[in-house]
Design a protein around this motif. Structure first.
Motif, PDB file in Angstrom:
ATOM      1  N   GLY A 143       5.202  -4.155  -4.154  1.00 57.17           N
ATOM      2  CA  GLY A 143       4.238  -3.279  -4.834  1.00 57.17           C
ATOM      3  C   GLY A 143       2.803  -3.714  -4.622  1.00 57.17           C
ATOM      4  N   GLY A 144       2.617  -4.847  -3.952  1.00 58.43           N
ATOM      5  CA  GLY A 144       1.251  -5.342  -3.716  1.00 58.43           C
ATOM      6  C   GLY A 144       0.574  -5.828  -4.988  1.00 58.43           C
ATOM      7  N   THR A 145       1.361  -6.239  -6.011  1.00 59.18           N
ATOM      8  CA  THR A 145       0.751  -6.662  -7.278  1.00 59.18           C
ATOM      9  C   THR A 145       0.560  -8.183  -7.352  1.00 59.18           C
ATOM     10  OG1 THR A 145       2.857  -6.921  -8.452  1.00 59.18           O
ATOM     11  CG2 THR A 145       1.862  -4.720  -8.481  1.00 59.18           C
ATOM     12  N   SER A 146       0.774  -8.861  -6.250  1.00 57.16           N
ATOM     13  CA  SER A 146       0.597 -10.312  -6.248  1.00 57.16           C
ATOM     14  C   SER A 146      -0.779 -10.693  -6.788  1.00 57.16           C
ATOM     15  CB  SER A 146       0.715 -10.835  -4.814  1.00 57.16           C
ATOM     16  OG  SER A 146       0.026 -12.071  -4.702  1.00 57.16           O
ATOM     17  N   VAL A 147      -0.796 -11.758  -7.617  1.00 56.85           N
ATOM     18  CA  VAL A 147      -2.083 -12.255  -8.106  1.00 56.85           C
ATOM     19  C   VAL A 147      -2.343 -13.667  -7.562  1.00 56.85           C
ATOM     20  CG1 VAL A 147      -2.462 -10.865 -10.166  1.00 56.85           C
ATOM     21  CG2 VAL A 147      -0.878 -12.765 -10.277  1.00 56.85           C
ATOM     22  N   HIS A 152      -0.443 -13.494  -2.000  1.00 57.73           N
ATOM     23  CA  HIS A 152       0.827 -13.558  -1.258  1.00 57.73           C
ATOM     24  C   HIS A 152       0.892 -12.646  -0.044  1.00 57.73           C
ATOM     25  CE1 HIS A 152       2.717 -14.914  -5.175  1.00 57.73           C
ATOM     26  NE2 HIS A 152       3.424 -15.623  -4.328  1.00 57.73           N
ATOM     27  N   ILE A 153       0.127 -11.571  -0.058  1.00 55.16           N
ATOM     28  CA  ILE A 153       0.363 -10.533   0.952  1.00 55.16           C
ATOM     29  C   ILE A 153      -0.834 -10.362   1.884  1.00 55.16           C
ATOM     30  CG2 ILE A 153       2.066  -9.154  -0.316  1.00 55.16           C
ATOM     31  CD1 ILE A 153      -0.467  -7.451  -1.163  1.00 55.16           C
ATOM     32  N   ASN A 154      -1.761 -11.321   1.811  1.00 56.15           N
ATOM     33  CA  ASN A 154      -2.975 -11.200   2.616  1.00 56.15           C
ATOM     34  C   ASN A 154      -2.726 -11.742   4.021  1.00 56.15           C
ATOM     35  OD1 ASN A 154      -3.717 -10.767   0.025  1.00 56.15           O
ATOM     36  ND2 ASN A 154      -5.214 -12.396  -0.110  1.00 56.15           N
ATOM     37  N   TYR A 182       4.127  -0.934 -10.939  1.00 59.58           N
ATOM     38  CA  TYR A 182       4.097  -0.950  -9.470  1.00 59.58           C
ATOM     39  C   TYR A 182       4.956  -2.037  -8.821  1.00 59.58           C
ATOM     40  CZ  TYR A 182       0.315   2.366  -9.868  1.00 59.58           C
ATOM     41  OH  TYR A 182      -0.403   3.481 -10.159  1.00 59.58           O
ATOM     42  N   SER A 183       5.242  -3.129  -9.534  1.00 62.19           N
ATOM     43  CA  SER A 183       5.944  -4.228  -8.858  1.00 62.19           C
ATOM     44  C   SER A 183       7.404  -3.825  -8.593  1.00 62.19           C
ATOM     45  CB  SER A 183       5.843  -5.520  -9.657  1.00 62.19           C
ATOM     46  OG  SER A 183       6.329  -5.348 -10.968  1.00 62.19           O
ATOM     47  N   THR A 184       8.022  -4.525  -7.637  1.00 65.29           N
ATOM     48  CA  THR A 184       9.335  -4.103  -7.147  1.00 65.29           C
ATOM     49  C   THR A 184      10.389  -5.195  -7.340  1.00 65.29           C
ATOM     50  OG1 THR A 184       8.965  -5.015  -4.948  1.00 65.29           O
ATOM     51  CG2 THR A 184       8.222  -2.739  -5.319  1.00 65.29           C
ATOM     52  N   LEU A 185      11.620  -4.768  -7.240  1.00 67.96           N
ATOM     53  CA  LEU A 185      12.739  -5.713  -7.380  1.00 67.96           C
ATOM     54  C   LEU A 185      12.646  -6.842  -6.341  1.00 67.96           C
ATOM     55  CD1 LEU A 185      15.489  -6.540  -8.539  1.00 67.96           C
ATOM     56  CD2 LEU A 185      16.551  -4.768  -7.126  1.00 67.96           C
TER      57      LEU A 185
HETATM   58  C1  LIG Z   1      -1.697  -6.649 -13.972  1.00 62.64           C
HETATM   59  C2  LIG Z   1      -0.637  -7.609 -13.508  1.00 62.64           C
HETATM   60  C3  LIG Z   1       0.275  -8.095 -14.412  1.00 62.64           C
HETATM   61  C4  LIG Z   1       1.271  -8.980 -13.985  1.00 62.64           C
HETATM   62  N1  LIG Z   1       2.202  -9.409 -14.891  1.00 62.64           N
HETATM   63  C5  LIG Z   1       3.212 -10.197 -14.490  1.00 62.64           C
HETATM   64  C6  LIG Z   1       4.225 -10.600 -15.407  1.00 62.64           C
HETATM   65  O1  LIG Z   1       4.221 -10.212 -16.580  1.00 62.64           O
HETATM   66  N2  LIG Z   1       5.223 -11.390 -14.934  1.00 62.64           N
HETATM   67  C7  LIG Z   1       5.274 -11.780 -13.642  1.00 62.64           C
HETATM   68  O2  LIG Z   1       6.217 -12.453 -13.265  1.00 62.64           O
HETATM   69  N3  LIG Z   1       4.324 -11.436 -12.758  1.00 62.64           N
HETATM   70  C8  LIG Z   1       3.303 -10.645 -13.143  1.00 62.64           C
HETATM   71  N4  LIG Z   1       2.338 -10.266 -12.243  1.00 62.64           N
HETATM   72  C9  LIG Z   1       2.405 -10.752 -10.863  1.00 62.64           C
HETATM   73  C10 LIG Z   1       3.191  -9.827  -9.902  1.00 62.64           C
HETATM   74  O3  LIG Z   1       3.329  -8.549 -10.444  1.00 62.64           O
HETATM   75  C11 LIG Z   1       4.546 -10.414  -9.602  1.00 62.64           C
HETATM   76  O4  LIG Z   1       4.362 -11.553  -8.799  1.00 62.64           O
HETATM   77  C12 LIG Z   1       5.541  -9.463  -8.917  1.00 62.64           C
HETATM   78  O5  LIG Z   1       6.798 -10.060  -8.904  1.00 62.64           O
HETATM   79  C13 LIG Z   1       5.153  -9.076  -7.507  1.00 62.64           C
HETATM   80  O6  LIG Z   1       5.967  -7.997  -7.106  1.00 62.64           O
HETATM   81  P1  LIG Z   1       5.525  -6.983  -5.962  1.00 62.64           P
HETATM   82  O7  LIG Z   1       6.652  -6.071  -5.707  1.00 62.64           O
HETATM   83  O8  LIG Z   1       4.237  -6.354  -6.308  1.00 62.64           O
HETATM   84  O9  LIG Z   1       5.359  -7.971  -4.734  1.00 62.64           O
HETATM   85  P2  LIG Z   1       4.177  -8.109  -3.696  1.00 62.64           P
HETATM   86  O10 LIG Z   1       2.916  -8.407  -4.415  1.00 62.64           O
HETATM   87  O11 LIG Z   1       4.175  -6.956  -2.781  1.00 62.64           O
HETATM   88  O12 LIG Z   1       4.646  -9.400  -2.901  1.00 62.64           O
HETATM   89  C14 LIG Z   1       4.707 -10.649  -3.527  1.00 62.64           C
HETATM   90  C15 LIG Z   1       5.428 -11.648  -2.606  1.00 62.64           C
HETATM   91  O13 LIG Z   1       6.783 -11.270  -2.495  1.00 62.64           O
HETATM   92  C16 LIG Z   1       7.135 -11.034  -1.122  1.00 62.64           C
HETATM   93  N5  LIG Z   1       8.051  -9.890  -1.116  1.00 62.64           N
HETATM   94  C17 LIG Z   1       7.889  -8.692  -1.716  1.00 62.64           C
HETATM   95  N6  LIG Z   1       8.941  -7.913  -1.499  1.00 62.64           N
HETATM   96  C18 LIG Z   1       9.799  -8.626  -0.725  1.00 62.64           C
HETATM   97  C19 LIG Z   1      11.066  -8.363  -0.144  1.00 62.64           C
HETATM   98  N7  LIG Z   1      11.713  -7.213  -0.326  1.00 62.64           N
HETATM   99  N8  LIG Z   1      11.623  -9.340   0.613  1.00 62.64           N
HETATM  100  C20 LIG Z   1      11.022 -10.526   0.791  1.00 62.64           C
HETATM  101  N9  LIG Z   1       9.823 -10.827   0.266  1.00 62.64           N
HETATM  102  C21 LIG Z   1       9.225  -9.888  -0.484  1.00 62.64           C
HETATM  103  C22 LIG Z   1       5.830 -10.773  -0.421  1.00 62.64           C
HETATM  104  O14 LIG Z   1       5.886 -11.107   0.939  1.00 62.64           O
HETATM  105  C23 LIG Z   1       4.893 -11.683  -1.188  1.00 62.64           C
HETATM  106  O15 LIG Z   1       4.985 -12.985  -0.705  1.00 62.64           O
HETATM  107  C24 LIG Z   1       1.308  -9.401 -12.643  1.00 62.64           C
HETATM  108  C25 LIG Z   1       0.377  -8.894 -11.731  1.00 62.64           C
HETATM  109  C26 LIG Z   1      -0.585  -8.010 -12.154  1.00 62.64           C
HETATM  110  C27 LIG Z   1      -1.569  -7.470 -11.172  1.00 62.64           C
END
Ligand SMILES: Cc1cc2nc3c(=O)[nH]c(=O)nc-3n(C[C@H](O)[C@H](O)[C@H](O)COP(=O)(O)OP(=O)(O)OC[C@H]3O[C@@H](n4cnc5c(N)ncnc54)[C@H](O)[C@@H]3O)c2cc1C
Length: 528
Positions: free
Chosen positions: A119-123, A126-128, A188-191
Motif C-alpha cells: 500500500g506504500g504506507t511504510s514510514v 522501505h519502498i524508496n 491502504y496497507s496490505t496483507l
Molecule cells: C498513518 C500511518 C499509520 C500507521 N499505523 C501503523 C500501525 O498502527 N501499525 C503498524 O504496524 N504499522 C503502521 N504503519 C506503518 C505501515 O502501515 C506498516 O508498516 C504496513 O505494514 C505497511 O504495509 P503496506 O502494504 O503499505 O506496505 P508497503 O509500505 O508497500 O511496503 C512495506 C515493506 O513491505 C514490503 N512488501 C510489501 N508487500 C510485500 C509483498 N507482497 N511481498 C514482499 N514484500 C512486501 C515492501 O517491499 C517494503 O519493504 C502506519 C503508517 C502510516 C502512514
C-alpha cells in the motif's frame, strides 16, 4: 483519489478547530508555510525510463512518481519539495503469481532491481529506490486482492497478498468472520505489507500481531517458489514463516497468505478512564496485562498527550468535562486510558467489570463510552491531521519501541525528553508526547509523537528531523528497547539494527537474504 504527496484520499480533510490553531501558534510562534511543488512540475523532472517495453510494466511518469516514496517524514519532505532523487524506472501490476514469476525473469534478464510494493504506507523508507546505475522496477500487488479460500472448519482464510485492510475485512465480514488486524494505516496497507514489516494492529491485544495471524502462504523468490505450509504447530526445526515475517521485500514477493480468522464478535465497547498520574495509569495497564484480563485494546496517553488530545479535538463538551476533572483532582498530570472489550455480551460485561476493578484500585475515574467511542470513530481518520498540520506550517512524526516493564516508566519520559533536548540544541520548540499501547505481560510498546515548526528550507527540516531521530533512537537503545515495535527497519532504522542484533546476528540476516536472492535483486539497501 489517493493523494500523491500526503496521506489518504483527496475527499477527506481534517479541519483543525480555531482553538487548536491558536494553541499551536502560541506554542511555535509565527509559522511560515511555504507552498509545495506542484504535481505537474515534479512530473516534468522525471528522467526517461531506460526499461525495454514489457506488457506488465508501466513506465509512465505518473505511475513512477506515485510509487517513488512512502509516508515517512523524509518521504513527505521529498514529495512536497520535489527533491525526490530516485524514481522507479517502471511499475508492474501482476495479476497472478505466474505474472510475478515472469517479472522476476524479466528483471534477471535486464539486470534490474525489484521493490515489492503493497500500500506504500511504510514510514521507515522501505519502498524508496536508491540511486544506482541499475534500473529499478516497483512491483505493486494492487491487482492481487482475491479471497482464495475460507476454511470455516479450521478458521483460516487465504488471500492474495495485495488485499488492503478494508477489502480483506469486507470479504470476511460477508461470511461472518474478521481478521481483527487494524493498524492505523488500515485504509491502504496490505496483507503482504503487514507480513513483510511485522505489523501490529490496534487490537493486537485480542487478535494478536501479524506474526500470530500469519499461518502460511507462498513467496516467489529469485531462486523459485517457496511454499509455507500451514500447521497448527510444529517442532520441525526453525520455522521458515518466521524468516518471511519482517523480510521487507528482501527475499522475494509474498503472493498469497493464509491467516487465522475469528467469528465476528457479538459486542464491542470502548471506554475512557482518567488516572491522576502516569505512574498510576501505567501500573493499571501492567496489572491488566499481568492478570490476563482479556480486553481487546489498551491505550494509555501520558499527561502531555492527554492534554494535547483534549486541546486539538476542539470539542466544547470535552473542555467542560476537563474543567470538572481538574476540580476533583485529575489536573495537570492526568492521563487518559482508552480500553476496548470485544466478544460475547457476557464476556464484554465480565471483562469490563474486571478492568474497572483494576482501574479503581489505581484511582482510575471512569468517564463512560463517549471518550472511547470518539477514539474509535477517529482511529483511521486521525492520520489526515498530518495534511492539515503541514499546510499550516507544522510537522508531525512518530517513533516507537517496545521495552520490558522495569524500564517502561523511565524510558517513556526519556524518549520525549531526548527529542526536546535535540530540538533545544537547535533553538527550536517541539511538542513531544507518548502513549503505551500493545501492552504485554513483560513490557509495553511506547509510541512517541512529536510536532515542530516546519522551516521553509527542506534541508533544514530534514536536519532537524535527523537530529531528533538520532537522539530518540539512542535513548530507546539506552533503555533496552527495540528500535521498532511495529514499523519495521527499512532505511530509517537500519543504522540502529546492528546494536540490537549483534555482528553475528547481522551476518546471519544477510546470509538468509542471500540464500533466497544471491544476486541482491530484491529491495536493496533495506533491512540489512
Ligand atoms: C498513518 C500511518 C499509520 C500507521 N499505523 C501503523 C500501525 O498502527 N501499525 C503498524 O504496524 N504499522 C503502521 N504503519 C506503518 C505501515 O502501515 C506498516 O508498516 C504496513 O505494514 C505497511 O504495509 P503496506 O502494504 O503499505 O506496505 P508497503 O509500505 O508497500 O511496503 C512495506 C515493506 O513491505 C514490503 N512488501 C510489501 N508487500 C510485500 C509483498 N507482497 N511481498 C514482499 N514484500 C512486501 C515492501 O517491499 C517494503 O519493504 C502506519 C503508517 C502510516 C502512514
Amino acid at each position: 483519489m489517493k493523494r500523491w504527496n500526503g496521506w489518504g484520499n483527496t475527499r477527506t480533510d481534517y479541519p483543525l478547530p480555531a482553538s487548536a490553531r491558536a494553541y499551536l501558534a502560541n506554542l511555535f510562534g509565527s509559522l511560515d508555510p511555504q507552498p509545495d511543488v506542484t504535481y505537474e512540475a515534479v512530473l516534468k523532472s522525471l528522467p526517461i525510463s531506460p526499461l525495454p517495453a514489457h506488457p506488465l510494466v508501466d513506465v509512465s511518469a505518473g505511475e513512477r512518481l506515485i510509487h517513488a516514496r512512502g509516508q515517512s517524514l523524509p518521504d513527505w519532505v521529498a514529495l512536497r519539495s520535489g527533491r525526490i532523487g530516485a524514481f522507479p524506472d517502471g511499475v508492474a501490476y501482476p495479476r497472478t503469481a505466474q505474472d510475478v514469476r515472469t517479472l522476476m525473469e524479466f528483471a534477471t534478464k535486464v539486470g534490474m532491481k525489484i521493490i515489492p510494493y503493497g500500500g506504500g504506507t511504510s514510514v521507515a523508507g522501505h519502498i524508496n529506490p536508491s540511486r544506482s546505475d541499475l534500473p529499478v522496477l516497483t512491483l505493486s500487488l494492487e491487482r492481487m486482492t482475491r479471497l482464495l479460500d475460507l476454511d470455516e472448519v479450521g478458521h483460516t482464510a487465504t488471500f492474495e497478498a495485495g488485499v488492503t485492510g478494508p477489502e480483506l475485512e469486507q470479504s470476511l465480514a460477508k461470511q461472518g468472520y474478521t481478521l481483527g488486524h487494524f493498524p492505523q494505516s488500515h485504509e491502504y496497507s496490505t496483507l503482504g505489507g503487514w507480513i513483510a514489516t511485522r505489523s501490529s494492529g490496534q487490537q493486537s491485544y485480542k487478535y494478536g500481531r501479524i506474526e500470530q495471524l500469519f499461518a502460511g502462504g507462498r513467496m516467489e523468490t529469485p531462486l523459485g517458489l517457496i511454499e509455507l505450509p500451514h500447521f497448527p504447530a510444529s517442532a520441525a526445526g526453525p520455522d521458515i514463516k518466521e524468516m518471511v515475517l519482517g523480510s521487507e521485500g528482501r527475499m522475494g514477493v509474498i503472493t498469497q497468505a493464509k491467516v487465522k480468522v475469528r467469528c465476528l464478535s457479538e459486542a464491542e465497547e470502548f471506554h475512557g478512564v482518567f488516572f491522576p498520574s502516569w505512574e498510576q495509569g501505567a501500573q493499571a495497564v501492567r496489572q491488566i496485562a499481568q492478570e490476563e484480563i482479556p480486553v481487546s485494546m489498551l491505550r494509555l496517553s501520558n499527561p502531555q498527550e492527554t492534554e494535547t488530545t483534549l486541546i486539538l479535538s476542539g470539542k466544547a463538551w470535552l473542555g467542560a468535562a476537563d474543567k470538572g476533572l481538574r476540580l476533583i483532582g485529575y489536573g495537570g498530570t492526568r492521563c487518559l486510558l482508552v480500553f476496548g472489550v470485544t466478544g460475547s455480551t457476557i464476556h464484554v460485561r465480565r471483562t469490563r467489570a474486571q478492568t474497572s476493578s483494576v482501574c479503581r484500585r489505581n484511582s482510575g475515574l471512569f468517564v463512560g463510552t463517549i471518550v472511547g467511542h470518539t477514539w474509535e470513530k477517529a482511529r483511521f481518520y486521525s492520520p489526515y491531521l498530518r495534511n492539515t498540520l503541514w499546510d499550516i506550517g507544522v510537522t508531525i512524526d512518530t517513533l516507537e519501541t517496545a521495552i520490558p516493564w522495569p524500564k517502561v516508566l523511565e524510558a517513556s519520559r526519556a524518549i520525549p525528553a531526548a527529542i526536546v533536548t535535540a530540538m533545544e540544541a537547535r533553538d527550536e520548540k517541539v511538542l513531544a508526547f507518548a502513549h503505551l499501547s500493545h501492552v504485554y505481560r513483560d513490557g509495553a510498546s511506547i509510541y512517541t509523537t512529536f510536532l515542530f515548526r516546519r522551516p521553509p528550507d527542506p534541508d533544514e527540516l530534514l536536519e532537524l528531523w535527523a537530529g531528533v531521530k538520532r537522539s530518540a533512537s539512542l535513548a530507546i537503545q539506552r533503555y533496552g528497547g527495540t528500535i521498532t515495535h511495529q514499523h519495521g527497519v527499512g532505511m530509517d532504522n537500519a543504522a540502529y539494527l546492528p546494536a540490537e542484533k549483534g555482528a553475528l546476528g547481522m551476518q546471519a540476516l544477510r546470509a538468509l537474504c542471500k540464500s533466497f536472492d544471491p544476486d541482491g535483486m530484491m529491495n536493496p539497501g533495506k533491512l540489512c
